[in-house]
Scaffold this motif. Structure first.
Motif, mmCIF file in Angstrom:
data_model
loop_
_atom_site.group_PDB
_atom_site.id
_atom_site.type_symbol
_atom_site.label_atom_id
_atom_site.label_comp_id
_atom_site.label_asym_id
_atom_site.label_seq_id
_atom_site.Cartn_x
_atom_site.Cartn_y
_atom_site.Cartn_z
ATOM 1 N N CYS A 1 52.581 -10.168 -43.127
ATOM 2 C CA CYS A 1 51.989 -9.217 -42.179
ATOM 3 C C CYS A 1 52.936 -8.077 -41.845
ATOM 4 C CB CYS A 1 51.663 -9.921 -40.859
ATOM 5 S SG CYS A 1 50.431 -11.189 -41.002
ATOM 6 N N ALA A 2 54.228 -8.366 -41.907
ATOM 7 C CA ALA A 2 55.233 -7.458 -41.348
ATOM 8 C C ALA A 2 55.921 -6.662 -42.439
ATOM 9 C CB ALA A 2 56.265 -8.246 -40.554
ATOM 10 N N LEU A 3 55.827 -5.354 -42.325
ATOM 11 C CA LEU A 3 56.452 -4.457 -43.294
ATOM 12 C C LEU A 3 57.911 -4.833 -43.556
ATOM 13 C CD1 LEU A 3 56.213 -1.726 -44.866
ATOM 14 C CD2 LEU A 3 57.075 -0.620 -42.791
ATOM 15 N N SER A 4 58.681 -5.038 -42.490
ATOM 16 C CA SER A 4 60.112 -5.298 -42.626
ATOM 17 C C SER A 4 60.369 -6.611 -43.361
ATOM 18 C CB SER A 4 60.771 -5.312 -41.249
ATOM 19 O OG SER A 4 59.921 -5.947 -40.302
ATOM 20 N N GLU A 5 59.512 -7.604 -43.120
ATOM 21 C CA GLU A 5 59.672 -8.905 -43.764
ATOM 22 C C GLU A 5 59.301 -8.826 -45.248
ATOM 23 O OE1 GLU A 5 61.299 -10.969 -41.955
ATOM 24 O OE2 GLU A 5 59.980 -12.557 -41.197
ATOM 25 N N ARG B 1 62.112 -7.206 -47.060
ATOM 26 C CA ARG B 1 63.261 -8.124 -47.172
ATOM 27 C C ARG B 1 63.042 -9.152 -48.287
ATOM 28 N NH1 ARG B 1 64.350 -12.601 -43.176
ATOM 29 N NH2 ARG B 1 66.488 -13.275 -43.597
ATOM 30 N N PRO C 1 49.235 -6.631 -45.889
ATOM 31 C CA PRO C 1 49.388 -7.120 -44.515
ATOM 32 C C PRO C 1 48.019 -7.574 -44.030
ATOM 33 C CG PRO C 1 49.604 -4.718 -44.613
ATOM 34 C CD PRO C 1 49.539 -5.203 -46.022
ATOM 35 N N GLY D 1 45.872 3.107 -44.952
ATOM 36 C CA GLY D 1 46.890 2.271 -44.310
ATOM 37 C C GLY D 1 47.488 1.260 -45.282
ATOM 38 N N LEU D 2 46.650 0.687 -46.145
ATOM 39 C CA LEU D 2 47.162 -0.277 -47.127
ATOM 40 C C LEU D 2 48.006 0.435 -48.182
ATOM 41 C CD1 LEU D 2 44.041 -2.593 -47.525
ATOM 42 C CD2 LEU D 2 46.149 -3.060 -46.253
ATOM 43 N N ARG E 1 49.803 3.072 -47.679
ATOM 44 C CA ARG E 1 51.099 3.327 -47.037
ATOM 45 C C ARG E 1 51.953 2.060 -46.981
ATOM 46 N NH1 ARG E 1 49.906 7.208 -41.772
ATOM 47 N NH2 ARG E 1 48.561 8.712 -42.846
ATOM 48 N N SER E 2 51.302 0.904 -46.740
ATOM 49 C CA SER E 2 52.053 -0.351 -46.688
ATOM 50 C C SER E 2 52.748 -0.631 -48.014
ATOM 51 C CB SER E 2 51.123 -1.524 -46.379
ATOM 52 O OG SER E 2 50.672 -1.470 -45.061
ATOM 53 N N GLU F 1 55.396 2.063 -48.860
ATOM 54 C CA GLU F 1 56.637 1.907 -48.081
ATOM 55 C C GLU F 1 57.503 0.797 -48.662
ATOM 56 O OE1 GLU F 1 56.920 4.812 -45.135
ATOM 57 O OE2 GLU F 1 58.355 3.205 -45.521
ATOM 58 N N ARG G 1 61.090 1.503 -50.198
ATOM 59 C CA ARG G 1 62.254 0.914 -49.524
ATOM 60 C C ARG G 1 63.035 -0.019 -50.442
ATOM 61 N NH1 ARG G 1 61.554 0.876 -43.276
ATOM 62 N NH2 ARG G 1 60.244 2.733 -43.095
#
Lengths: 307, 307
Positions: free
Chosen positions: A84-88, A91, A109, A119-120, A122-123, A126, A130
């Motif tokens: 669910c979490a972009l940062s996770e 990682r 997510p 939105g998806l 962009r997810s 990103e 990254r």
């Protein structure tokens, strides 16, 4: 990561837990090696049927490291890294790429419902930006019956045109053959690898131009499914398809993940394998007996498992 | 944690992000203090409208620590700690209890769909047992439109009889008044605190014996909602209910989280507030103008916000 396109039978490996519900790296490694020795082209560890979403990112990263240390070739690993979490997600994906995994299987997510393709996009974008590594190979994971948030053809097209090579394929667990065929028709020519989400559609997928399947029942029936994959152009293909489909149907009569684990527990003579993490519940004694009776009546076996 | 039962208007605080999408502790602290100064009894940080599920556990733990260091009283914090992963939920809940938070708002594990009440019972029970702290106060979070996995009355009853005192209440975001009333009728007498999931049902909730609401629009309209809460027995209650409901309706015309942030950005004269994390998307210019026009036509204001 290898530039070689992936194909064949991949298994979302069920994750064994100890009695205190901690992940069990020893049983996990043994089962992964059995799967690779039994016909699996690769291991989609941390898929839906792996109870991956019931584990923390740290638990998942430790487990995959232990597989690699234990001798599982990184070129055959396609860990699930979408959360669910972009940062996770970033990682987990970075970690998989750094290990040298062949690819990652990425859920969108999935907490927020009714989100837009923008939105998806962009997810995923990103995450790809990254991670920022040419070795990254993303296999999109479309499983609307569980995640509720799906991946449309338009979204695939947009991601593929922006990140060709990196966006390498998809697992289609929609259960809708028309969707799988549409994905193959639209994108397979460019090298995009379409895996069906179960062996039920494996023959159709191969005939249409897909690359294989990523299937829960690969955990218990890998050799037969791999025979179908390798023999899809043979005279025997229809019979092999019917046979693997019928075996799969047995598991669909029960809660899938608990049934897979109960089957391994039985054939490996290792009752601890049956443990699941909440919110899942293991089979009742009655369900367990019914499952094993059906499998026995089919002459089902798992030669060498647990050894 | 305090043994005092919680009540009043709680807000699932929207989480500000910097332009690189990292959480912004400064805007977050400022907004939390404004909310407490404007009528909120407490802060349900890391709720659905906080984009909590788009953040890692580490990001959430750092943010709540920064709030406490910044002077937000722990007795007014009810962080969301429920995730898909048992181990992550335990970690977040332990952290909240160790900080001294008044309670935690706990989603059920929400990836696997169609799970049994037995499996959900085991999930909550495992978390409570593993945290193993008398100070723990769990507020169950029932939000089937988003989580898809809900919390039945039977499950509440079972948890409450096994963990009285610890299972302290529920946020009912079903949008179904009959369900909220049934929860109040069944459990409020024993001290179980039923919060409605929005101010739309606040007057009904208070009249039936509930304790307040936990509402997204508390982020922008806390004073009016708190007036309704405090004045629910006054002659003016129906008018106050109609007025807050009408204000809420404006936000429901737009994607809620983006609209809340756009409103704060406008009234705080701080455009950076509008940033959302994927998979959410900020309002378009047209949506933004339409939202502000409607709010202006209602004479809506956020006195002191962003100061």
């Amino acid at each position: 990561m290898t530039a070689k396109a992936l194909g064949g039978v991949f298994t979302p490996v069920v994750t064994p837990f100890l009695s205190d519900l901690a992940p069990d790296p020893h049983r996990f490694l043994r089962h992964c090696k059995w799967l690779l020795a039994s016909g699996c082209a690769g291991l989609a560890v941390f898929g839906t049927n792996s109870e991956a979403n019931s584990m923390s990112a740290d638990e998942r990263m430790v487990l995959v490291e232990q597989l690699v240390q234990g001798g599982v070739p990184v070129g055959r690993l396609m860990p699930g890294t979408g959360t669910c979490a972009l940062s996770e997600t970033v990682r987990l994906t970075r970690h998989a790429v750094a290990l040298g995994c062949a690819g990652v299987l990425m859920l969108p997510p999935f907490y927020y419902k009714g989100v837009s393709d923008e939105g998806l996009y962009r997810s995923f974008a990103e995450v790809i930006e990254r991670v920022g590594d040419d070795r990254l190979r993303v296999y999109l994971y479309h499983i609307p019956p569980v995640a509720q948030v799906g991946i449309s053809l338009e979204l695939v097209e947009r991601l593929l045109s922006r990140y060709p090579g990196t966006v390498a394929g998809i697992k289609d667990s929609s259960g809708d053959w028309n969707n799988t065929r549409a994905l193959i028709d639209a994108f397979a020519k460019s090298g995009f690898g379409v895996f069906s989400g179960s062996e039920t559609f494996l023959l159709q997928t191969m005939r249409a131009g897909g690359v294989g399947c990523i299937t829960a029942t690969g955990n218990v029936n890998p050799a037969a499914i791999d025979s179908l994959y390798r023999g899809w152009q043979s005279a025997d293909a229809e019979r092999m398809q019917a046979d693997t489909t019928a075996t799969r149907a047995v598991f669909h009569e029960f809660p899938m993940m608990a049934a897979l684990k109960a089957t391994i527990a039985h054939f490996a003579r290792d009752p601890g394998w049956a443990t699941v993490r909440p919110p899942l519940v293991e089979l009742s004694a009655g369900e367990n007996n019914a499952l094993l009776a059906e499998l026995n009546s089919r002459g089902f076996a798992m030669p060498g498992v647990g050894a």
